[in-house]
Design a protein around this motif. Structure first.
Motif, short mmCIF file in Angstrom:
data_model
loop_
_atom_site.label_atom_id
_atom_site.label_comp_id
_atom_site.label_asym_id
_atom_site.label_seq_id
_atom_site.Cartn_x
_atom_site.Cartn_y
_atom_site.Cartn_z
N MET A 15 0.87 -1.20 0.00
CA MET A 15 0.00 0.00 0.00
C MET A 15 0.90 1.24 0.00
SD MET A 15 -2.80 -1.24 2.86
CE MET A 15 -1.69 -1.18 4.24
N ASP A 16 1.35 1.64 -1.17
CA ASP A 16 2.35 2.72 -1.23
C ASP A 16 1.74 3.99 -1.85
OD1 ASP A 16 4.83 3.85 -0.84
OD2 ASP A 16 5.62 3.18 -2.77
N GLY A 17 2.23 5.14 -1.38
CA GLY A 17 1.83 6.41 -1.98
C GLY A 17 1.05 7.33 -1.05
N GLU A 63 12.11 -1.31 7.58
CA GLU A 63 12.92 -0.14 7.21
C GLU A 63 12.18 1.18 7.49
OE1 GLU A 63 12.48 -2.86 5.12
OE2 GLU A 63 14.45 -3.68 5.63
N ASN A 64 10.87 1.11 7.70
CA ASN A 64 10.12 2.35 7.93
C ASN A 64 10.46 3.00 9.28
OD1 ASN A 64 7.14 1.21 6.15
ND2 ASN A 64 8.78 2.53 5.40
N TRP A 65 11.16 2.28 10.17
CA TRP A 65 11.65 2.91 11.41
C TRP A 65 12.61 4.04 11.10
CZ3 TRP A 65 9.37 1.98 15.89
CH2 TRP A 65 8.75 0.75 16.11
N ASN A 66 13.19 4.03 9.90
CA ASN A 66 14.16 5.08 9.53
C ASN A 66 13.48 6.39 9.15
OD1 ASN A 66 16.35 3.34 9.89
ND2 ASN A 66 16.00 2.44 7.86
N ARG A 67 12.18 6.46 9.17
CA ARG A 67 11.48 7.71 8.85
C ARG A 67 11.53 8.66 10.05
NH1 ARG A 67 6.45 6.43 4.83
NH2 ARG A 67 7.69 5.21 3.38
N PRO A 68 11.19 9.93 9.85
CA PRO A 68 11.20 10.87 10.98
C PRO A 68 10.34 10.34 12.13
CG PRO A 68 10.77 12.03 8.92
CD PRO A 68 10.76 10.56 8.59
N ILE A 176 -0.02 -6.82 -5.66
CA ILE A 176 -0.29 -5.49 -6.24
C ILE A 176 0.57 -4.49 -5.51
CG2 ILE A 176 -2.05 -3.68 -6.47
CD1 ILE A 176 -4.20 -5.91 -6.45
N ARG A 177 1.21 -3.58 -6.23
CA ARG A 177 1.86 -2.45 -5.56
C ARG A 177 1.31 -1.17 -6.16
NH1 ARG A 177 7.73 -1.31 -3.20
NH2 ARG A 177 7.36 0.85 -2.61
N THR A 178 0.83 -0.30 -5.31
CA THR A 178 0.35 1.00 -5.78
C THR A 178 1.50 2.00 -5.69
OG1 THR A 178 -0.38 1.63 -3.56
CG2 THR A 178 -2.00 0.53 -4.98
N LYS A 182 8.12 0.14 -8.84
CA LYS A 182 8.15 -1.26 -9.30
C LYS A 182 9.22 -2.02 -8.54
CE LYS A 182 6.13 0.14 -13.62
NZ LYS A 182 6.13 1.58 -13.26
N ARG A 183 8.96 -2.22 -7.28
CA ARG A 183 9.88 -3.01 -6.46
C ARG A 183 9.10 -3.64 -5.32
NH1 ARG A 183 11.95 2.43 -5.86
NH2 ARG A 183 10.97 3.45 -4.07
N LEU A 184 9.75 -4.64 -4.68
CA LEU A 184 9.06 -5.35 -3.58
C LEU A 184 9.36 -4.73 -2.23
CD1 LEU A 184 9.44 -9.10 -4.63
CD2 LEU A 184 7.35 -7.74 -4.60
N SER A 185 10.47 -3.98 -2.11
CA SER A 185 10.80 -3.32 -0.83
C SER A 185 10.76 -4.29 0.36
CB SER A 185 9.88 -2.11 -0.56
OG SER A 185 9.98 -1.18 -1.60
N ASN A 186 11.32 -5.49 0.15
CA ASN A 186 11.46 -6.45 1.27
C ASN A 186 10.12 -7.06 1.71
OD1 ASN A 186 12.93 -7.95 3.13
ND2 ASN A 186 13.22 -6.28 4.59
C1 IPE Z 1 6.91 -0.17 1.32
O1 IPE Z 1 6.79 1.18 1.00
C2 IPE Z 1 6.40 -0.41 2.70
C3 IPE Z 1 4.98 -0.22 2.91
C4 IPE Z 1 4.07 0.05 2.01
C5 IPE Z 1 4.55 -0.39 4.26
P1 IPE Z 1 8.01 2.19 1.16
O2 IPE Z 1 7.52 3.51 0.69
O3 IPE Z 1 8.57 2.12 2.51
O4 IPE Z 1 9.07 1.59 0.13
P2 IPE Z 1 10.35 2.27 -0.53
O5 IPE Z 1 11.15 2.84 0.60
O6 IPE Z 1 9.88 3.34 -1.46
O7 IPE Z 1 11.04 1.17 -1.28
#
Ligand code: IPE
Ligand code: IPE
Ligand code: MG
Length: 242
Positions: A15-17, A63-68, A176-178, A182-186
């Motif tokens: 669920m990206d974006g 990896e989202n722990w690295n956000r602000p 599905i990636r929104t 175009k990547r799986l991001s782990n």
């Molecule tokens: C992938 O999205 C993680 C989630 C949707 C929870 P990110 O936005 O974190 O992926 P990258 O950093 O662009 O690869």
């Protein structure tokens, strides 16, 4: 006989974006995450009618722990709130929720919320909703391998699959990636081995039933060969039913 349209039993979604959705409106990123919860609610409700039995979503990556810090704590609050608010609706709709991911570095409040939602919905069976939260595909594989090694179990494809966090589900048929990336991001690195991939340009808060149907239509047109030739696959699907 009506033509049989192939429907994915298990769909997984990155669920990206959300952040870009908010930035386009000059809103804080957290507003995009809130709107993302509404999109998720829409898609959860749409699954049973479409014969989808399992929905796995990526909500927060290792990896989202690295956000602000402000965004991370906003995401935790949204999760805790959504859980307490949505459990009655999950009950009405027969949705069983599982959280998939490491729990040790979550706050006691969030951990309790996850456990309560899982326990409350444990007997529901219309749709299984796996929420990957504090999840990474590498974390999952490494943790499973470490457990098997500690038990002295030999590592095979079958034993490793059975030790992964999603062992209760067959692999996703469609991922599905929104958000136009175009990547799986782990996400689901092991389970994605033979999934069909579908990338949508829509930002997650804008993803709706029509967008889901477009993905399902595209899925139905794919030929899943699993290493075989096209002729082999066609002759199996054309064989009369036993
Ligand atoms: C992938 O999205 C993680 C989630 C949707 C929870 P990110 O936005 O974190 O992926 P990258 O950093 O662009 O690869
Ligand atoms: C996905 O949306 C949700 C999470 C990663 C938690 P993003 O927050 O990654 O949104 P963009 O990619 O920055 O637009
Ligand atoms: Mg993103």
């Amino acid at each position: 006989m009506a033509e049989q349209v192939s429907v994915p039993r298990h769909i997984a979604i990155v669920m990206d974006g959300n952040g870009r959705w908010a930035s386009k409106r000059f809103l804080p990123r957290v507003a995009g995450h809130k709107q993302g919860v509404d999109a998720l609610k829409r898609i959860v409700s749409a699954c049973p009618d479409r014969n989808i039995k399992i929905l796995t979503v990526f909500a927060f990556s290792s990896e989202n722990w690295n956000r602000p810090a402000e965004e991370v704590s906003g995401l935790m609050d949204i999760l805790a709130l959504a859980l307490s608010r949505e459990v009655p609706k999950l009950m009405r709709d027969g949705v069983r929720i599982h959280f998939v991911g490491a729990r040790d570095n979550l706050s006691a409040r969030v951990k309790k919320g996850l456990e309560e939602a899982e326990a409350a919905t444990a007997d529901n069976s219309i749709l299984t909703l796996n929420v990957c939260f504090n999840y990474g595909g590498r974390w999952d594989i490494a943790a499973a391998a470490a457990r098997l090694a500690a038990e002295g179990t030999s590592i095979t494809e079958a034993s490793l699959s059975a030790a992964l966090a999603l062992a209760h589900c067959a692999d996703p048929d469609l991922i599905i990636r929104t958000g136009n990336e175009k990547r799986l991001s782990n996400f689901l690195l092991w389970q994605a081995a033979y999934s069909e991939l579908y990338f949508s340009k829509l930002l997650w808060p804008d993803f709706d039933e029509a967008a889901l149907d477009a993905a399902l239509l595209e899925y139905a047109s794919r030929e899943r060969r699993f290493g075989k030739t096209s002729n082999q696959v066609v002759s199996v699907s054309a064989a009369p039913l036993p």
